[in-house]
Design a protein around this motif. Sequence first.
Motif, PDB file in Angstrom:
ATOM      1  N   THR A  58       0.822  -1.220   0.000  1.00  0.00           N
ATOM      2  CA  THR A  58       0.000   0.000   0.000  1.00  0.00           C
ATOM      3  C   THR A  58       0.854   1.267   0.000  1.00  0.00           C
ATOM      4  OG1 THR A  58      -0.174  -0.056   2.423  1.00  0.00           O
ATOM      5  CG2 THR A  58      -1.938  -1.130   1.149  1.00  0.00           C
ATOM      6  N   ASP A  75       2.668   5.236   3.027  1.00  0.00           N
ATOM      7  CA  ASP A  75       1.827   4.053   3.216  1.00  0.00           C
ATOM      8  C   ASP A  75       0.392   4.558   3.317  1.00  0.00           C
ATOM      9  OD1 ASP A  75       0.445   1.802   3.957  1.00  0.00           O
ATOM     10  OD2 ASP A  75       1.755   1.295   5.635  1.00  0.00           O
ATOM     11  N   THR A  76      -0.396   4.332   2.275  1.00  0.00           N
ATOM     12  CA  THR A  76      -1.757   4.888   2.235  1.00  0.00           C
ATOM     13  C   THR A  76      -2.656   4.301   3.317  1.00  0.00           C
ATOM     14  OG1 THR A  76      -2.395   3.294   0.529  1.00  0.00           O
ATOM     15  CG2 THR A  76      -1.645   5.470  -0.214  1.00  0.00           C
ATOM     16  N   ASN A  77      -2.347   3.089   3.816  1.00  0.00           N
ATOM     17  CA  ASN A  77      -3.137   2.522   4.917  1.00  0.00           C
ATOM     18  C   ASN A  77      -2.886   3.244   6.236  1.00  0.00           C
ATOM     19  OD1 ASN A  77      -4.472   0.638   3.407  1.00  0.00           O
ATOM     20  ND2 ASN A  77      -3.225  -1.095   4.069  1.00  0.00           N
TER      21      ASN A  77
END
Length: 189
Positions: A58, A75-77
């Motif tokens: 991610t 980290d898009t999460n």
Amino acid sequence: MMKLSICNLRISILGLVTSFALAGCAGDPLESGVDPFAPMVFKEGATAMPLNPPNNATSQPFYVSQQTIFKFAVDTNSILIGNDGITRYIVILTSPNGNSQVQYEGIRCDSFQWRLYGTFESGVWKENPLSTWRAIQSNVPNRYQASLAQGAFCNFTSQEKNIKTVINALNPNGFTGQIKPTNSYGVID
């Protein structure tokens, strides 16, 4: 008996009118002493370190500047859009020799500032005990906080509240944190 009921009704109505009058005065800034035009005092919410390391699946790379030799990814999460006006995220900085540094940071759009909460070292998150808010630098080669603020996390001086909009803005084809240079044929170098 009837006189007593009318008297109770009058007292009840008088009490109700008095309550409304007092309630109306409570919201009056001249009565309460609160200046509605005074700047709001910033109050940061509690920040917990992430539970997990960054997820490579991610991680979204983003462009910073032509002058930098580092690569950057988020980290898009890990992106958290806080009610306190802070967008928190994990950023991965990679040097030309392949060494990476992973940091947990926050950005305030209203004041254009950033804060380093901690780093990921030897498989463990370590808090930064000297963490303070710092001005985001726009004129340095490794200006990744400025790129994130201008390209995804902020809408001018206000925080972007929609996570879908933030993630879409991080898309390399449409990221506007820093415009990639093109040659005269429109090809990105």
